[in-house]
Design an enzyme around this catalytic site. Structure first.
Site, short mmCIF file in Angstrom:
data_model
loop_
_atom_site.label_atom_id
_atom_site.label_comp_id
_atom_site.label_asym_id
_atom_site.label_seq_id
_atom_site.Cartn_x
_atom_site.Cartn_y
_atom_site.Cartn_z
N THR A 178 100.76 37.82 -2.87
CA THR A 178 99.53 38.03 -3.64
C THR A 178 99.16 39.52 -3.73
OG1 THR A 178 98.03 37.72 -1.76
CG2 THR A 178 98.70 35.76 -2.99
N PRO A 222 93.78 42.06 -4.53
CA PRO A 222 94.84 41.13 -4.96
C PRO A 222 94.25 39.88 -5.59
CG PRO A 222 95.28 41.96 -2.75
CD PRO A 222 93.90 42.42 -3.10
N LEU A 223 94.91 39.40 -6.62
CA LEU A 223 94.51 38.16 -7.28
C LEU A 223 95.19 37.00 -6.55
CD1 LEU A 223 94.65 39.30 -11.01
CD2 LEU A 223 92.72 39.34 -9.41
N HIS A 224 94.66 36.72 -5.36
CA HIS A 224 95.33 35.77 -4.46
C HIS A 224 95.51 34.39 -5.11
CE1 HIS A 224 94.77 38.62 -1.18
NE2 HIS A 224 93.47 38.63 -1.38
N ASP A 225 94.39 33.77 -5.46
CA ASP A 225 94.45 32.36 -5.85
C ASP A 225 95.12 32.10 -7.19
OD1 ASP A 225 93.29 31.55 -3.46
OD2 ASP A 225 91.27 31.87 -4.23
#
Length: 316
Positions: free
Chosen positions: A194, A236-239
């Protein structure tokens, strides 16, 4: 072909972007959103799920509240990242319908039992408490999951709530340990991936200019991440990486790893370790970050798909 999908989530800025992405992508027939306390308390995340659905014009999709706390410890407070409302102060409409009665794991189990084995996926964006309760309370139902794709953990990367611990796993290590050991068809998407998927100001400008509700809201949400970092890239664009993996697994590289979960109460609580005795988990360890971001932008800027005439797959 779309797959029946349950989104288990604690919205959350990046959760909201991930949900909006799923709602505009034909790969997902979103049957319901279940909530878990994580980024903020259960009442707020449940309301947020309804608000996201209202913005997307998908009030037909039910929201079902789940665990209000971890299995056996106190949760975290992330208002400094996600704002007091969990959505970075971005304006969303109010929910158009009330949540269904919980608990989430019972609703999930009933959904799994109503459909052929292997045809219902769960995309887990928060702590794994609801999934652990499903495994504990309805193990036969849990065995019917088609895919469980979960954001969580750090393998070689530093943690984000401790030296080695990532938020979702650290929020409920005992739940993660139960889920890892359950033999489910699990793919884990950790910080190692991520952190390679971050938006720039050019990305958010492109989203905003498209004018679609999902794109504009996502641009506003990601901009809230910029405000909290002060850098040229978002957090961060984790999901969204969970949805991106479900859509295009070829953009990722999986490694089978035997993992242990630190269930202690020190600074490494929730940390993942490589262990010969640990359960084997498929872990996404690499990603084509630019291609993933391009796919995210392409989907969010599409015109909204028509709302289905009937609820997907016996939602209630």
């Amino acid at each position: 072909m779309s797959r029946i999908t349950i989104i288990d989530t604690d919205p959350g800025i990046d959760d909201a972007v991930a949900i909006l992405l799923a709602l505009v992508s034909p790969e997902f027939d979103v049957a319901g959103i279940t909530t878990v306390a994580g980024n903020i308390g259960i009442d707020t995340v449940t309301r947020n799920a309804g608000r996201i659905l209202a913005l997307a014009g998908r009030g037909d999709i039910p929201v079902i509240p789940g665990a209000a706390a971890p299995l056996s410890r106190k949760g975290f407070d992330t208002a400094d990242i996600h704002g007091s409302d969990g959505l970075g102060g971005v304006t969303f409409p109010e929910p158009v319908s009330e949540p269904l009665p919980g608990p989430a794991w019972t609703w999930i189990a009933d959904m799994l039992d109503r459909h052929p084995k292997g045809t219902v996926d769960i995309l887990a964006l928060g702590p794994l408490t609801n999934i652990a309760m499903l495994v504990r309370e309805r193990p036969e139902s849990a065995s019917r999951i088609g895919r469980l794709i979960a954001m969580g953990g750090a393998v070689h990367e530093r943690g984000n709530v401790g030296p080695r611990a990532e938020f979702n796993i650290a929020a409920d290590p005992e739940a993660a340990d139960i889920v890892f050991r359950a033999g489910l068809p699990l793919v884990l998407v950790p910080l190692d991936v991520t952190r390679r998927v971050r938006a720039t100001k050019a990305d958010t400008a492109f989203l905003r200019e498209s004018g679609t509700p999902a794109a504009k809201a996502s641009a506003d949400l990601v901009d809230a991440y910029f405000q909290s970092t002060g850098s040229g890239e978002s957090r961060p664009l984790h999901d969204p990486c969970v949805m991106l993996f479900a859509m295009r697994p070829d953009l990722f590289e999986l490694s089978p790893l035997r993992l242990s979960v630190d269930c202690g109460f020190g600074e490494d609580a929730g940390a993942l370790g490589l262990s010969d005795d640990g359960p084997e988990v498929s872990v996404a360890m690499k990603v084509l970050g630019a291609e993933a971001l391009a796919l995210l932008a392409e989907r969010l800027t599409r015109p909204p798909p028509p709302v289905p005439d009937a609820p997907a797959s016996s939602r209630n």
